[in-house]
Structure formats: structure tokens, C-alpha cells
Design a protein around this motif. Structure first.
Motif, PDB file in Angstrom:
ATOM      1  N   TYR A  94       0.397  11.328   5.024  1.00  0.00           N
ATOM      2  CA  TYR A  94       1.844  11.481   4.570  1.00  0.00           C
ATOM      3  C   TYR A  94       2.213  12.978   5.131  1.00  0.00           C
TER       4      TYR A  94
ATOM      5  N   TYR B 293      -4.645   7.323   3.630  1.00  0.00           N
ATOM      6  CA  TYR B 293      -3.339   7.491   3.816  1.00  0.00           C
ATOM      7  C   TYR B 293      -2.953   8.778   4.639  1.00  0.00           C
TER       8      TYR B 293
ATOM      9  N   LEU C 210       5.103   8.274   4.200  1.00  0.00           N
ATOM     10  CA  LEU C 210       3.861   7.589   4.821  1.00  0.00           C
ATOM     11  C   LEU C 210       3.998   7.511   6.376  1.00  0.00           C
TER      12      LEU C 210
ATOM     13  N   THR D 282      -6.317  -0.419  10.255  1.00  0.00           N
ATOM     14  CA  THR D 282      -5.279   0.580  10.197  1.00  0.00           C
ATOM     15  C   THR D 282      -3.809   0.026  10.322  1.00  0.00           C
TER      16      THR D 282
ATOM     17  N   TYR E 291       0.762   6.686   8.423  1.00  0.00           N
ATOM     18  CA  TYR E 291      -0.166   5.545   8.625  1.00  0.00           C
ATOM     19  C   TYR E 291      -1.049   5.279   7.195  1.00  0.00           C
ATOM     20  N   TYR E 292      -1.473   4.124   7.022  1.00  0.00           N
ATOM     21  CA  TYR E 292      -2.628   3.940   6.313  1.00  0.00           C
ATOM     22  C   TYR E 292      -3.734   3.111   6.762  1.00  0.00           C
TER      23      TYR E 292
ATOM     24  N   GLU F  53       0.797  -1.281   0.064  1.00  0.00           N
ATOM     25  CA  GLU F  53      -0.169   0.178  -0.069  1.00  0.00           C
ATOM     26  C   GLU F  53       0.846   1.351   0.063  1.00  0.00           C
ATOM     27  N   LYS F  54       1.945   1.214   0.039  1.00  0.00           N
ATOM     28  CA  LYS F  54       2.883   2.256   0.311  1.00  0.00           C
ATOM     29  C   LYS F  54       3.540   2.865  -1.102  1.00  0.00           C
TER      30      LYS F  54
ATOM     31  N   GLY G 118       3.162   3.076   8.647  1.00  0.00           N
ATOM     32  CA  GLY G 118       3.745   3.433   7.418  1.00  0.00           C
ATOM     33  C   GLY G 118       5.296   3.335   7.905  1.00  0.00           C
TER      34      GLY G 118
ATOM     35  N   TYR H 279      -9.276   3.126   0.634  1.00  0.00           N
ATOM     36  CA  TYR H 279      -7.869   3.113   0.941  1.00  0.00           C
ATOM     37  C   TYR H 279      -7.773   4.721   1.326  1.00  0.00           C
TER      38      TYR H 279
ATOM     39  N   CYS I 157      -3.500  14.105   3.705  1.00  0.00           N
ATOM     40  CA  CYS I 157      -4.194  13.090   3.568  1.00  0.00           C
ATOM     41  C   CYS I 157      -4.461  12.797   2.209  1.00  0.00           C
TER      42      CYS I 157
END
Lengths: 112, 116
Positions: free
Chosen positions: B35, B33, B45, B55, B47-48, A98-99, B58, B31, B91
Motif C-alpha cells: 500500500y 500487499y 493498494l 501477483t 500490488y498484492y 483481496e482489496k 491493485g 497473502y 507492506c
């Protein structure tokens, strides 16, 4: 560790010039490479490339991917002042799938 | 057609304070995220989330927490703010897996946080 490296870090050209921005990558299990344009605020999506040699085009912008040499270029022809921005490239890494690993960006300044 | 909405746009915190950055998307994306972008650096990143209730960390999760109780909302909490958390926070959301066929990320306009 996955890496995305962009060059040059910054570029100043005159309106009407053509520019080429570079992005090289080292990413495990490569799937795609993405280009974003970041003006003052949020990055906005430009292109997603998955196959070598296929050029993506949108008006004066075009991009191509070379999966053998692990790089992509973004071309902008007949530049305009509105093209001034930071251009980011990114590739999804193997980190949980996912990154996106982003490059540091190329800051493009167009002088009228 | 709001897309991804972040609040606040700017905030100054003192060392040790806590706060929550809000993020909401109206595109029904699975999804989401968070950043951070430091000057001259790429986006990192924090967290996602792959869906409500799920959750994961990252690259740079230390000092942050997230929750995802609904599809729409993905708040980021800063606990015990430190100067190293001075940054611009973005986000983002995507319909599918990042970099996949529907993995185009849509970004909010960013939240500029300064910790003094």
C-alpha cells in the motif's frame, strides 16, 4: 466505485472525554468492516465487524455496525493520551476480493 | 517475533532512479500487499499476492513492479522514480482473504520515500 468515508477528519478532546468516530461505506458485496489504529508507524488491527447490532469491545474501545444504514462507529470512553492516533476503517471491496478500501482516517488528539 | 519487516525505513531518490523496497514476513501468510499512504489520504493498494508465484495489480500499480518467489518475501520495485511516488509505503500480510475470518492485515512499519 467502492467508498469508505470517515468523519470527522480530526478531533481534539481532553483526557477523560468520550469520543465517537464515524465510518460510512458503499461497498459492493459487503462482507466485513475493519477498524485500525495508526500511531506513528504501522496500522494495528482493532476490530472486524460482520453482523449488524453486534458490539465488539476491547477495554475502553467498542464498535458497532449497522448494515442497513451502511455505517459503523468506534467509541472510546475515558480517553487517555495513548489513544492519540489516526483511526482507519476499511472494507474489502469486490476488486478481486483481496482489496481493502480504506477511509482517509480520523486524527484523534487527546489533550492531557 | 518479527512479523512484517520492511527496509529501508527512509530513502531519498532522484528523479529517474530505481530502487527496491524489501518486505519479509515470518508468519507463513499466503497473502501479501503493498500500500501507499499519501498525506491526508487513505491507504491505496499498489500490488498484492495470494501466494508464491502469483501477483496482481491493485488500484495504483503504474510505475511499480513486484515479484513473489517465496512465501516470505514480497519486494516492490520502483522504476524511473517520479515526484508523484513520494509517499509512505506499507507492506502487509494476512493469513486469509482480506476482511475474511482470518483476513486481519498485519502491517510493516513503513518506508518513507522522497523523490526529488
Amino acid at each position: 466505485e467502492d467508498k469508505v468515508v470517515q468523519s470527522p477528519l480530526s478531533l481534539v478532546v481532553h483526557e477523560g472525554d468520550t469520543v465517537t468516530l464515524n465510518c460510512s461505506y458503499e461497498v459492493t458485496n459487503f462482507r466485513s468492516l475493519l477498524w485500525y489504529k495508526q500511531e506513528k508507524k504501522a496500522p494495528t488491527f482493532l476490530f472486524m465487524l460482520t453482523s449488524s447490532g453486534i458490539e465488539k469491545k476491547s477495554g475502553r474501545l467498542s464498535s458497532i455496525l449497522d448494515k442497513k444504514e451502511l455505517f459503523s462507529i468506534l467509541n472510546i470512553t475515558a480517553t487517555q493520551t495513548g489513544d492519540s492516533a489516526v483511526y482507519l476503517c476499511a472494507a474489502p471491496s469486490n476488486f478481486g476480493n483481496e482489496k481493502l478500501t480504506f477511509g482517509t482516517g480520523t486524527r484523534l488528539t487527546i489533550i492531557p | 517475533n518479527a512479523g512484517v519487516t520492511q527496509t529501508p525505513k527512509f530513502r531519498i531518490l532522484k528523479i529517474g532512479q530505481s530502487m527496491t523496497l524489501q518486505c519479509a514476513q515470518d508468519m507463513n501468510h499466503n497473502y501479501m500487499y503493498w500500500y501507499r499512504q499519501d498525506p491526508g489520504m487513505g491507504l491505496k493498494l499498489i500490488y498484492y499476492s495470494v501466494g508464491a508465484g502469483i501477483t496482481d495489480k491493485g488500484e495504483v500499480p503504474n510505475g511499480y513492479n513486484v515479484s513473489r518467489s517465496t512465501t516470505e518475501d514480497f519486494p516492490l520495485r520502483l522504476e524511473l522514480a517520479a515526484p508523484s511516488q513520494t509517499s509512505v509505503y506499507f507492506c502487509a500480510s494476512s493469513r486469509g482473504l482480506a476482511g475474511g475470518p482470518t483476513g486481519e492485515l498485519f502491517f510493516g512499519e513503513g518506508s518513507r520515500l522522497t523523490v526529488l
